[in-house]
Design an enzyme around this catalytic site. Structure first.
Site, mmCIF file in Angstrom:
data_model
loop_
_atom_site.group_PDB
_atom_site.id
_atom_site.type_symbol
_atom_site.label_atom_id
_atom_site.label_comp_id
_atom_site.label_asym_id
_atom_site.label_seq_id
_atom_site.Cartn_x
_atom_site.Cartn_y
_atom_site.Cartn_z
ATOM 1 N N PRO A 115 0.206 -1.183 0.308
ATOM 2 C CA PRO A 115 -0.023 -0.268 0.213
ATOM 3 C C PRO A 115 0.805 1.495 -0.061
ATOM 4 O O PRO A 115 2.094 1.321 0.582
ATOM 5 C CB PRO A 115 -1.256 0.089 0.800
ATOM 6 C CG PRO A 115 -0.063 -1.223 2.066
ATOM 7 C CD PRO A 115 0.924 -2.137 1.251
ATOM 8 N N ASN A 116 0.450 2.293 -0.826
ATOM 9 C CA ASN A 116 1.187 3.482 -1.199
ATOM 10 C C ASN A 116 2.565 3.502 -1.420
ATOM 11 O O ASN A 116 2.729 5.067 -2.100
ATOM 12 C CB ASN A 116 0.708 4.060 0.612
ATOM 13 C CG ASN A 116 -0.205 4.700 1.065
ATOM 14 O OD1 ASN A 116 -1.180 4.795 0.900
ATOM 15 N ND2 ASN A 116 -0.086 4.009 2.230
ATOM 16 N N ARG A 123 4.930 11.080 -2.420
ATOM 17 C CA ARG A 123 4.592 10.338 -1.289
ATOM 18 C C ARG A 123 6.457 10.697 -0.142
ATOM 19 O O ARG A 123 7.104 10.338 -1.044
ATOM 20 C CB ARG A 123 4.615 9.047 -1.035
ATOM 21 C CG ARG A 123 4.536 8.775 0.158
ATOM 22 C CD ARG A 123 4.200 7.123 0.551
ATOM 23 N NE ARG A 123 4.383 6.681 1.169
ATOM 24 C CZ ARG A 123 4.369 5.387 1.915
ATOM 25 N NH1 ARG A 123 4.975 4.238 0.751
ATOM 26 N NH2 ARG A 123 3.940 4.971 3.037
ATOM 27 N N TYR A 178 10.673 8.926 0.749
ATOM 28 C CA TYR A 178 10.939 8.169 -0.401
ATOM 29 C C TYR A 178 11.954 8.448 -1.512
ATOM 30 O O TYR A 178 11.929 7.652 -2.467
ATOM 31 C CB TYR A 178 9.871 7.410 -0.095
ATOM 32 C CG TYR A 178 9.015 6.795 0.698
ATOM 33 C CD1 TYR A 178 9.701 5.355 1.378
ATOM 34 C CD2 TYR A 178 8.350 7.751 1.206
ATOM 35 C CE1 TYR A 178 8.608 5.171 2.159
ATOM 36 C CE2 TYR A 178 7.161 7.107 2.832
ATOM 37 C CZ TYR A 178 8.116 5.794 2.531
ATOM 38 O OH TYR A 178 7.191 5.935 3.734
ATOM 39 N N ASN A 183 7.916 -5.731 -0.638
ATOM 40 C CA ASN A 183 7.496 -3.975 0.479
ATOM 41 C C ASN A 183 6.600 -4.344 0.940
ATOM 42 O O ASN A 183 5.644 -4.094 0.277
ATOM 43 C CB ASN A 183 8.613 -3.051 -0.395
ATOM 44 C CG ASN A 183 8.408 -1.841 0.820
ATOM 45 O OD1 ASN A 183 7.864 -2.134 2.115
ATOM 46 N ND2 ASN A 183 8.814 -0.991 -0.146
ATOM 47 N N ALA A 206 3.074 -0.240 5.257
ATOM 48 C CA ALA A 206 2.698 -0.560 6.438
ATOM 49 C C ALA A 206 1.763 -1.853 6.690
ATOM 50 O O ALA A 206 2.507 -2.178 8.187
ATOM 51 C CB ALA A 206 1.356 0.929 6.476
ATOM 52 N N GLU A 236 12.084 -9.537 2.249
ATOM 53 C CA GLU A 236 11.508 -7.990 2.550
ATOM 54 C C GLU A 236 12.131 -6.934 2.846
ATOM 55 O O GLU A 236 13.662 -6.847 2.763
ATOM 56 C CB GLU A 236 11.181 -7.947 4.082
ATOM 57 C CG GLU A 236 10.610 -7.169 4.765
ATOM 58 C CD GLU A 236 9.954 -7.346 6.098
ATOM 59 O OE1 GLU A 236 8.607 -8.274 5.901
ATOM 60 O OE2 GLU A 236 9.687 -6.800 6.552
ATOM 61 N N HIS A 253 12.122 -3.284 2.782
ATOM 62 C CA HIS A 253 12.391 -1.150 2.827
ATOM 63 C C HIS A 253 12.802 -0.521 2.693
ATOM 64 O O HIS A 253 14.850 0.109 2.726
ATOM 65 C CB HIS A 253 11.951 -1.067 4.453
ATOM 66 C CG HIS A 253 10.630 -1.794 4.541
ATOM 67 N ND1 HIS A 253 9.339 -1.932 4.718
ATOM 68 C CD2 HIS A 253 10.694 -3.527 5.740
ATOM 69 C CE1 HIS A 253 8.816 -2.815 5.302
ATOM 70 N NE2 HIS A 253 9.964 -3.721 5.934
ATOM 71 N N ARG A 305 12.761 6.027 12.487
ATOM 72 C CA ARG A 305 11.059 6.084 12.188
ATOM 73 C C ARG A 305 10.417 5.990 13.606
ATOM 74 O O ARG A 305 11.162 5.524 14.061
ATOM 75 C CB ARG A 305 10.935 5.762 10.719
ATOM 76 C CG ARG A 305 11.628 6.327 9.844
ATOM 77 C CD ARG A 305 11.042 6.113 7.972
ATOM 78 N NE ARG A 305 9.713 6.695 7.796
ATOM 79 C CZ ARG A 305 8.942 6.176 6.961
ATOM 80 N NH1 ARG A 305 9.205 5.596 6.436
ATOM 81 N NH2 ARG A 305 8.197 7.547 7.195
HETATM 82 C C1 DQA Z 1 8.109 1.473 3.676
HETATM 83 C C2 DQA Z 1 8.141 1.373 5.448
HETATM 84 C C3 DQA Z 1 6.795 1.637 5.754
HETATM 85 O O1 DQA Z 1 6.151 1.962 7.353
HETATM 86 C C4 DQA Z 1 5.815 2.067 5.416
HETATM 87 O O2 DQA Z 1 4.662 1.636 5.842
HETATM 88 C C5 DQA Z 1 5.866 2.240 3.789
HETATM 89 C C6 DQA Z 1 6.798 2.309 3.678
HETATM 90 C C7 DQA Z 1 9.686 1.787 2.676
HETATM 91 O O3 DQA Z 1 9.760 0.974 1.709
HETATM 92 O O4 DQA Z 1 10.822 2.293 3.877
HETATM 93 O O5 DQA Z 1 4.676 2.411 3.393
HETATM 94 O O6 DQA Z 1 7.655 -0.103 3.834
#
Ligand code: DQA
Length: 147
Positions: free
Chosen positions: A9-10, A17, A22, A73, A76, A97, A99, A106
């Site tokens: 998501p996102n 964003r 990012y 990835n 959240a 995984e 990130h 953070r």
């Molecule tokens: C993330 C880190 C997560 O905490 C966050 O909710 C994301 C992106 C990252 O790639 O740094 O959506 O997975």
């Protein structure tokens, strides 16, 4: 060798964003880079993004007979989705995984990953590079088993 890259998501909002966290490159930039990297490394790369937990779970299940590994990835969902964790645990191929940001630098809620224990490892805080490093690690892990 075939790998599936799943962004949760996102991550479709990359570039727009929180660019200070990012970066300014988009999800399309990331996916194009990964396809090109796959060509160089002789890995067939398929990219998938979803904002929906169930769709990510379905993608993990459906990957079972189609892919040799997943770079994931979970966004959240990392921090609370036991359902995605169980989906990863249900498949036989390796999952790494990734990130983009350094979640440990953070907010506190980002310090926990419920999904990491069922992956073979995490790559955190190295930006888009983390996805390429994950593919290299998967390639080495999967070794001779090619589809
Ligand atoms: C993330 C880190 C997560 O905490 C966050 O909710 C994301 C992106 C990252 O790639 O740094 O959506 O997975």
């Amino acid at each position: 060798m075939k790998f599936l890259v799943i962004n949760g998501p996102n991550l479709n909002r990359l570039g727009l964003r929180e660019p200070a966290i990012y970066g300014s490159k988009t999800l399309t930039d990331l996916e194009m880079d990964l396809l090109a990297f796959g060509e160089v490394e002789q890995i067939e790369v398929t990219c998938f993004q979803s904002n929906h937990e169930g769709d990510i779970i379905d993608a993990i299940h459906e990957a079972e007979d189609q892919f040799d590994g997943i770079v994931l990835n979970p966004g959240a969902f990392t921090h609370y989705s036991y359902a995605i964790r169980d989906a990863i645990a249900s498949v036989s191929f390796p999952v790494i995984e990734v990130h983009i940001s350094n979640v440990h630098a953070r907010e506190e809620f980002r310090h926990t990953s419920v999904t990491a224990p069922v992956t073979i490892g995490q790559i955190i805080g190295l930006g888009f590079k983390g996805y390429e490093l994950a593919m290299l690690a998967l390639k080495e892990r999967v070794g001779g088993i090619k589809r």
